[in-house]
Structure formats: C-alpha cells, structure tokens
Design a protein around this motif. Structure first.
Motif, PDB file in Angstrom:
ATOM      1  N   ALA A 118       0.868  -1.134   0.038  1.00 32.26           N
ATOM      2  CA  ALA A 118      -0.098   0.189  -0.363  1.00 32.26           C
ATOM      3  C   ALA A 118       0.922   1.548   0.146  1.00 32.26           C
ATOM      4  O   ALA A 118       0.377   1.779  -0.973  1.00 32.26           O
ATOM      5  CB  ALA A 118      -0.953   0.056   1.494  1.00 32.26           C
ATOM      6  N   SER A 119       2.454   1.454   0.474  1.00 37.28           N
ATOM      7  CA  SER A 119       3.035   2.053   0.916  1.00 37.28           C
ATOM      8  C   SER A 119       3.469   2.496  -0.385  1.00 37.28           C
ATOM      9  O   SER A 119       4.098   3.590  -1.149  1.00 37.28           O
ATOM     10  CB  SER A 119       4.000   2.429   1.817  1.00 37.28           C
ATOM     11  OG  SER A 119       3.774   2.132   3.393  1.00 37.28           O
ATOM     12  N   ILE A 120       3.394   1.329  -1.120  1.00 33.33           N
ATOM     13  CA  ILE A 120       4.953   1.806  -2.438  1.00 33.33           C
ATOM     14  C   ILE A 120       3.888   2.431  -3.269  1.00 33.33           C
ATOM     15  O   ILE A 120       4.583   3.292  -4.247  1.00 33.33           O
ATOM     16  CB  ILE A 120       5.207   0.279  -2.764  1.00 33.33           C
ATOM     17  CG1 ILE A 120       5.991  -0.791  -1.648  1.00 33.33           C
ATOM     18  CG2 ILE A 120       6.121   0.514  -4.157  1.00 33.33           C
ATOM     19  CD1 ILE A 120       6.927  -1.678  -2.096  1.00 33.33           C
ATOM     20  N   TYR A 121       2.415   1.337  -3.873  1.00 37.54           N
ATOM     21  CA  TYR A 121       1.969   2.031  -4.621  1.00 37.54           C
ATOM     22  C   TYR A 121       1.151   3.049  -4.515  1.00 37.54           C
ATOM     23  O   TYR A 121       1.178   4.372  -5.361  1.00 37.54           O
ATOM     24  CB  TYR A 121       0.435   1.320  -5.031  1.00 37.54           C
ATOM     25  CG  TYR A 121      -0.791   1.646  -5.538  1.00 37.54           C
ATOM     26  CD1 TYR A 121      -0.918   1.020  -6.929  1.00 37.54           C
ATOM     27  CD2 TYR A 121      -1.682   2.493  -5.072  1.00 37.54           C
ATOM     28  CE1 TYR A 121      -1.736   1.624  -7.671  1.00 37.54           C
ATOM     29  CE2 TYR A 121      -2.856   2.988  -5.678  1.00 37.54           C
ATOM     30  CZ  TYR A 121      -2.546   1.920  -7.234  1.00 37.54           C
ATOM     31  OH  TYR A 121      -3.660   2.811  -8.176  1.00 37.54           O
ATOM     32  N   GLY A 122       0.828   4.013  -3.079  1.00 34.35           N
ATOM     33  CA  GLY A 122       0.621   5.066  -3.034  1.00 34.35           C
ATOM     34  C   GLY A 122       1.770   5.941  -3.186  1.00 34.35           C
ATOM     35  O   GLY A 122       1.402   7.316  -3.866  1.00 34.35           O
ATOM     36  N   PHE A 123       2.861   6.141  -2.743  1.00 33.37           N
ATOM     37  CA  PHE A 123       4.346   6.841  -2.597  1.00 33.37           C
ATOM     38  C   PHE A 123       4.366   7.051  -4.605  1.00 33.37           C
ATOM     39  O   PHE A 123       4.031   8.549  -5.324  1.00 33.37           O
ATOM     40  CB  PHE A 123       5.721   6.437  -2.332  1.00 33.37           C
ATOM     41  CG  PHE A 123       6.341   7.285  -3.140  1.00 33.37           C
ATOM     42  CD1 PHE A 123       6.793   8.681  -2.405  1.00 33.37           C
ATOM     43  CD2 PHE A 123       7.438   5.889  -4.045  1.00 33.37           C
ATOM     44  CE1 PHE A 123       8.334   8.996  -2.957  1.00 33.37           C
ATOM     45  CE2 PHE A 123       8.260   7.289  -4.798  1.00 33.37           C
ATOM     46  CZ  PHE A 123       8.478   8.612  -4.019  1.00 33.37           C
ATOM     47  N   LEU A 124       4.082   5.581  -4.826  1.00 32.37           N
ATOM     48  CA  LEU A 124       4.753   5.948  -7.229  1.00 32.37           C
ATOM     49  C   LEU A 124       3.103   6.727  -7.656  1.00 32.37           C
ATOM     50  O   LEU A 124       3.375   7.130  -8.446  1.00 32.37           O
ATOM     51  CB  LEU A 124       4.774   4.885  -7.736  1.00 32.37           C
ATOM     52  CG  LEU A 124       5.547   3.843  -6.906  1.00 32.37           C
ATOM     53  CD1 LEU A 124       6.419   2.250  -7.791  1.00 32.37           C
ATOM     54  CD2 LEU A 124       7.084   4.830  -7.979  1.00 32.37           C
ATOM     55  N   ASN A 125       1.382   6.288  -6.827  1.00 36.68           N
ATOM     56  CA  ASN A 125       0.687   6.496  -7.782  1.00 36.68           C
ATOM     57  C   ASN A 125       0.697   8.291  -7.003  1.00 36.68           C
ATOM     58  O   ASN A 125      -1.140   8.713  -8.288  1.00 36.68           O
ATOM     59  CB  ASN A 125      -0.272   5.629  -8.014  1.00 36.68           C
ATOM     60  CG  ASN A 125      -0.024   4.459  -8.481  1.00 36.68           C
ATOM     61  OD1 ASN A 125       0.119   4.189 -10.157  1.00 36.68           O
ATOM     62  ND2 ASN A 125       1.157   3.872  -8.007  1.00 36.68           N
ATOM     63  N   GLY A 126       0.611   8.830  -6.331  1.00 39.25           N
ATOM     64  CA  GLY A 126      -0.025  10.113  -5.942  1.00 39.25           C
ATOM     65  C   GLY A 126       0.786  10.796  -4.648  1.00 39.25           C
ATOM     66  O   GLY A 126       0.583  11.976  -5.311  1.00 39.25           O
ATOM     67  N   CYS A 127       1.624  10.031  -4.073  1.00 40.32           N
ATOM     68  CA  CYS A 127       2.852  11.001  -3.448  1.00 40.32           C
ATOM     69  C   CYS A 127       3.821  12.601  -4.252  1.00 40.32           C
ATOM     70  O   CYS A 127       3.937  12.020  -5.375  1.00 40.32           O
ATOM     71  CB  CYS A 127       3.769  10.652  -2.421  1.00 40.32           C
ATOM     72  SG  CYS A 127       3.198   9.576  -0.868  1.00 40.32           S
ATOM     73  N   LEU A 128       4.480  13.401  -3.780  1.00 41.31           N
ATOM     74  CA  LEU A 128       5.129  14.155  -4.358  1.00 41.31           C
ATOM     75  C   LEU A 128       6.456  13.359  -4.499  1.00 41.31           C
ATOM     76  O   LEU A 128       6.864  12.460  -3.678  1.00 41.31           O
ATOM     77  CB  LEU A 128       5.515  15.155  -2.908  1.00 41.31           C
ATOM     78  CG  LEU A 128       5.162  16.519  -3.600  1.00 41.31           C
ATOM     79  CD1 LEU A 128       3.114  16.546  -3.643  1.00 41.31           C
ATOM     80  CD2 LEU A 128       4.735  17.678  -2.857  1.00 41.31           C
TER      81      LEU A 128
END
Length: 579
Positions: free
Chosen positions: A188-198
């Motif tokens: 969930a962290s890897i996906y969230g970082f690559l698809n939404g985070c700065l």
C-alpha cells in the motif's frame, strides 16, 4: 488504602493467593515479616521487629487447594515504621503493581513507579529495583527480545501473506545466523508513493532502546495535502555507511519492482556524508537537499544566537540571488565564524534559489514526525516496533481514505487555500499581455513576467511550489485559462485518493502465525539469533555539570620542564626535539 486485616478462619483460594495477601498487608501496614515456615501445606510467620508479639499461621485444607488462617495472635508493638524500604517489596511484587499501568503506558518511567508506590504504600524503593521491574514487566507483556528476533522470519512471512506485494526480508550473518538487518515496505505504501505522492523522499534514523539496541532507518514522503507518508523502514544492528547503502539499495529494488521507470526523486536528509554517498550511488539521477530544520538546529546549538537562525531561514527561502547574498552578508556581520561554519554545506544543497531539483516548498524532512510514531515503543522487542508502525499505518490509511471522500474541490485543502489566497491578491493586479504565453503583471510594489507555457514567473514561486502564484493566477484568469489545469497533479484530490487507495491489512496475532511458522518453516531458517551488540545493564550514566562549572575559568596546565602551557612534564616533547 484498605486495612488488610486478617481473622482466624479466613480462607484464600490457594497458597499463592495467601502469600500475596500477607505480603501486601506487610507492605501496606509498614511491618517486616520473618517467615518461619512456608511450603505447599502450611505458612508460619511473625513480625521481624524484636519483641513484637504478632504472628500468624495458615494451613491447607484437606482435599482442596484452599488455604485458611488457623491462628493469629498478638498486636503490633513495633511502631510499623518501615518507610525507607521494605524487604517484601521485591521486583516481582513491583511487577504485579505496575503491570496494568505498563499495558496502558509503555513509557511508564521508573521515577513514576517510585512516586506511585510511595503515594500508595508510603515506602521508598531503589531506582534500580523499579528499573528492573519495568524491564521484567515489559518482557512479561510483550515477550523477550530474544524471542522477537527468533520469530522475525515467521512474522515477515505473515506480512507478505496478508499484504501481497509487500516486501519484508530479514538478513542475518552467514556464520552464526545473528540478526543484521530487516527491511519492510508495505505494498500500500509503495503503490501510494508511486501513484500519488510528491517525488520527495525523507531519510533518517532513530536509535532503539531495547536490550539489543539497533537503529530504525526510514524513508517517508509527502501526500497532496502535505501529510506524512511512510514509504519504507528497516532495522539495522549498527548504523554506518554500509547499512545506509544497503537500505537505499533495498528501497531502489522495491520501487523498481513496481514501476517501469522510477521518477526523478528529491531526497531530504540531515546531510551526513554516508547518506549523501548512498543516495548518489543508488539513485544517481536524483537530487539531495539538507533538511533546513536540522541545519538551523545545528547552527543554533553551535553559536547560540537566534538572529543567525532567522537569517539562515531567510537565505533558504530567498527567491533571488541578490536577496540570498544580502542574507549571507548579514550572517557574516553577526558572526564570521558562523558564516565559515555554514560553508561546509554547499548552498545548492539547502537554498531554494540554487537547488537544482524541486522540493515543492518542502525545505524540511518529516522523519522526526515519523519517529514520533515509535517513540513509546523504542524499548520493546523488534517485532513490537514493527507492529506499532503497521497498526499506525493501517489506521492512518483508513482515516485519510475516508476523509478525502468528503472533499468537493479539485485540489487537496492546503493547495486549494493557496489558490484562493492567490486569487484574492490577483484581483488587485494589472495584466499586460505580450503574446499567447507571456504576460507582464503589475502590482503596487513590483512588476513580474509570467510564461504560462513554461509554468514560470519571475518571482519564482510557481516553479518552486508547483502551484500558480498570484501573478500567474492573474495572467491565467485574464486569458480565460483554468487555473487548476496549471497546478501540478501531485496536489489534486485525485492524487490524494490514489495515495491511500490500497489498504494496509491487519496481521494475525502472534499465537496464530507462531504456530503456522513452526509447521511450515525449517528450524534453520526460522531461528534468528540476536545481534552481539547489546545495551549495558542498569541506568545509562549521564555526565552532569553544575551551573558554577559552566562559568568557572578553565585551568591552564603548565609544563615544569620547558615552561610552556598546554601539556604536563610527563608528555613534554622538548627532549625529543633536542635530539
């Protein structure tokens, strides 16, 4: 406090319950016990004070575990004055006293234990005894540190099983299978970082305080609303150049496995050489900035002048070379030593005007915020540290996923507020159009050139923050353009929702996965031994200095052989130089 009175014929479930009750009464009523006989069928004791007639006898009932008081004679004439300690106040008794409190508050300190025992029982106990009781209490509740390392492989398997796509690997020394490193990153962290985070990663570490010490390394990012977003974390036996190189290598692998092309990242750290070198080697096309909070804290501690801190922040935020140089010149005026000290950090690593990458307004790392998550778990076994992070991640992801569903704006709230303020200011400006993309915006104080094609303004705010500044908004509105379309996608509500789209799923309790691990994993693989490095027993020593020492003039040593200062006769090199 109840009276703890006993009567002949009074019954107790078993011998253990009776012993506990008599010990509690002795402590509460401030008299010492002298045990004459104590076994599974009888208990005889008297007051330890010379001449005091009080004594008690209890026996086990036939065909039952029940204990009953058979005789109780005499009243205390000892004065009951055991205020400065008590022989019955053993470590085990203190553990029973603090266990529930310790469950509610891991940071229940030994000094608080001393205070609570004195308040309730009127006795004082040694600090070391309270410290040992806390250690034993934590072990009783959360398990031993040794067990934590032993069960790590089984726990990592549970992470990967319950959260498919996650990475959880434990590394050991080949020779004796001792723990060296652990890397964890939930899918969930890897996906969230690559698809939404700065595309910003803060890296840093915090020392653990459990029996075998170690350091928690972590990588975090920022979501569309500027919130903390944990990406990956790991535990190493020793923090050094090699361990940081390993951690960033594992982070690179985790990102590489989940995207065709890793975005060009900006790293924020405290500027340690080992971090700078590791980032440069593992992410060669990234940018690296020094955390401004760390830099300002350092200059504050080194020179103890608030004015220097203020000027440093002004220099960091300067959007023109003229302003930057003016602030540096002021630092030089205040303290030439501070200016020289600052030169060890190249301006391209901390000043906005010279930084080659984009930080989207984030000059400070958010590692300290992440470290707050595990502050109270620092003394716990390694598995409990990871569990705390996992539970916090699960809670935060769920809360933020629900929160963003109520947003009706196109941007995250913080970015939306930025645009609203910019629009209010833009209404007061005059806009002159040069061509399709270039504009000049006039205000009462200044004139700025905007190019909506390159998303740039001469004030540099648009380039630095990724959100149109008030001058850009004025130009966009005058040309009937959608202001939101010219904002970086990282600040949109859609990006925020995508950041928390995946769930961090719960992990079964220890008993379940422990049993499963025993049946599915080979003993050689399952058992991980703790590292050799361990915390010294007892309370850490602290060097204390009184106020007078701070202002006392330092003694100058003098050599009686050569009449020079700075050394003694025993270390004098005068004879060696003559030879």
């Amino acid at each position: 406090m109840e009276n703890h009175c006993f009567v002949v014929g009074q019954e107790f479930p078993d011998v253990k319950a009776f012993r506990s009750a008599i010990k509690e009464a002795a402590i509460a009523q401030h008299f010492e016990l002298r045990i004459v006989k104590s076994d599974l069928i009888r208990y005889i004791a008297k007051c330890a004070a010379e001449g005091c007639p009080w004594h008690i006898r209890a026996v086990k009932l036939p065909n039952a575990p029940t204990f009953t008081i058979r005789s109780l004679e005499g009243t205390h004439t000892c004065g009951k004055n055991a205020h400065n300690g008590h022989h019955q106040a053993s470590v085990d008794w203190i553990v029973n006293f603090i266990e529930e409190r310790l469950r509610d508050n891991i940071n229940y300190k030994p000094k608080d234990i001393l205070h609570d025992i004195y308040k309730q029982y009127g006795i004082t106990i040694p600090y070391k005894q309270a410290w040992r009781a806390k250690e034993r209490g934590l072990q009783a509740i959360y398990g031993s540190s040794e067990e934590g390392y032993c069960l790590l492989p089984a726990y990592c398997e549970q992470i990967k099983k319950t959260n498919p796509g996650s990475i959880a690997e434990v590394f050991t020394a080949a020779a004796d299978n001792r723990f060296q490193r652990l890397f964890v990153s939930f899918y969930a962290s890897i996906y969230g970082f690559l698809n939404g985070c700065l595309p910003i990663v803060s890296i840093g570490g915090i020392q653990l305080k459990s029996k075998y010490l170690g350091t928690l390394l972590s990588a975090t990012s920022f979501d569309a609303d500027g919130g903390l977003f944990p990406l990956a974390f790991g535990v190493v036996d020793v923090e050094n150049d090699e361990s940081w190189m390993w951690f960033l290598s594992e982070l690179h692998k985790a990102l590489e496995m989940n995207t065709e092309m890793i975005p060009r990242l900006t790293f924020l750290s405290n500027g340690q050489k080992c971090l700078m070198d590791a980032v440069k080697r593992k992410f060669p096309y990234s940018f690296h900035a020094v955390c401004m909070r760390h830099l300002s804290d350092c200059i504050g501690k080194e020179f103890k002048n608030p004015r220097l801190i203020q000027l440093l922040w002004k220099a960091a935020y300067a959007t023109s070379t003229i302003k930057f140089k003016e602030n540096i010149a002021e630092i030089e005026e205040v303290s030439s030593e501070a200016a020289n000290w600052l030169r060890q950090y190249p301006s391209s690593h901390w000043a906005l005007i010279y930084f080659e990458g984009t930080r989207y307004g984030h000059l400070c790392s958010n590692i300290d915020e992440f470290n707050q998550w595990i502050l109270e778990a620092q003394e716990l076994p390694i598995i409990q540290v990871i569990e705390r992070i996992q539970i916090k991640l699960m809670t935060v992801f769920e809360e933020r996923r629900a929160k963003c569903k109520s947003w009706f704006s196109m941007l995250a709230p913080s970015a939306e507020n930025h645009i609203t303020e910019a629009m209010n200011l833009a209404s007061k400006y005059q806009v002159l159009r040069s061509d399709e993309v270039e504009f000049e915006v006039l205000s009462t104080e200044r004139s700025d050139i905007i190019n909506i094609g390159t998303h740039s303004c001469s004030c540099r705010d648009w380039q630095l923050y990724g959100i149109p500044c008030s001058h850009a908004v004025a130009a966009l509105v005058s040309s009937k353009k959608d202001v939101y379309a010219f904002t970086e996608r990282y600040f949109t509500q859609a990006s925020y929702c995508e950041t928390y789209a995946e769930e961090v799923r719960p992990i079964p309790g220890k008993i379940e996965w422990k049993k499963e691990g025993e049946t599915t994993m080979d003993d050689e693989i399952r058992i991980v031994r703790p590292p050799k490095v361990r915390r010294l027993p007892g309370r850490p020593e602290k060097k204390r200095m009184c106020i007078e020492d701070l202002h006392r003039e330092k003694h100058t040593v003098h050599c009686s052989r050569c009449n020079q200062t700075g050394h003694y006769k025993s270390t004098c090199k005068a004879d060696a130089l003559r030879e």
